[in-house]
Write an enzyme that holds these catalytic residues in place. Structure first.
Site, PDB file in Angstrom:
ATOM      1  CD  GLU A  58      -1.684  -2.366   1.519  1.00 28.92           C
ATOM      2  OE1 GLU A  58      -2.036  -3.438   0.836  1.00 28.92           O
ATOM      3  OE2 GLU A  58      -0.505  -2.583   2.037  1.00 28.92           O
ATOM      4  CG  HIS A  88       2.771 -12.524  -0.794  1.00 29.69           C
ATOM      5  ND1 HIS A  88       3.425 -11.899   0.594  1.00 29.69           N
ATOM      6  CD2 HIS A  88       1.697 -12.370  -1.003  1.00 29.69           C
ATOM      7  CE1 HIS A  88       2.435 -10.886   0.723  1.00 29.69           C
ATOM      8  NE2 HIS A  88       1.405 -11.076  -0.299  1.00 29.69           N
ATOM      9  CG  PHE A 113      13.276   1.855  -1.338  1.00 33.36           C
ATOM     10  CD1 PHE A 113      12.243   1.613  -1.762  1.00 33.36           C
ATOM     11  CD2 PHE A 113      14.115   0.769  -1.333  1.00 33.36           C
ATOM     12  CE1 PHE A 113      11.689   0.233  -2.014  1.00 33.36           C
ATOM     13  CE2 PHE A 113      13.603  -0.792  -1.678  1.00 33.36           C
ATOM     14  CZ  PHE A 113      12.419  -0.666  -1.911  1.00 33.36           C
TER      15      PHE A 113
END
Length: 155
Positions: A58, A88, A113
């Site tokens: 998200e 995943h 980041f």
């Protein structure tokens, strides 16, 4: 010879810390490191904003919305993804990195980041204030430096 380089000064800079809640044990340390780094470089308590999202996947959408608002000079995106037994991990890490990069380029907004991509919880904790430093602090400092550099390039 002209050399331009960003400075690590948090005064008059609006940085938002964007942090995932998933893997909270690790991310809490990243956020603490980022906040401490901002304060050490001149940010006041009221200058520090933190936005929380459910997980790393998200982060890009929230970053895009924050960039659209044009309230901040930079974003430090923090989270932790720990490899499991399925693919995943690869999808989340890759899409998060690519998404944050797209937002940064689209809006010309520095995004530090600070997404840990580790094989184990111990590796993540080492990078969140343990023996490998604090990548939350590193991400916010990279954001500060880029804000300063971009300001110099525009002057």
């Amino acid at each position: 010879m002209l050399t331009l380089e960003g400075q690590l000064i948090a005064r008059d800079v609006r940085i938002v810390i964007l942090a995932a809640r998933f893997n909270e044990l690790v991310v809490r340390n990243l956020v603490d490191g980022a906040v401490d780094a901002l304060k050490r470089h001149g940010a006041g308590e009221t200058d520090i904003h933190i936005v929380r999202v459910p997980g790393a996947f998200e982060l890009p959408l929230a970053a895009q919305r924050l960039a659209k608002l044009r309230r901040y000079d930079g974003i430090a995106a923090l989270g932790a993804v720990i490899r499991g037994q399925t693919p995943h991990f690869d999808f989340v890490c890759g899409e998060c990195a690519a998404g944050l990069n797209r937002v940064s380029l689209e809006y010309g907004l520095p995004i530090g980041f600070g997404l840990l991509t580790c094989d184990t919880v111990d590796q993540a904790l080492d990078r969140a204030g343990g023996k490998a430093g604090n990548k939350g602090a590193d991400a916010v400092l990279a954001t500060l430096e880029m804000v300063s550099l971009l300001r110099q390039l525009e002057a």
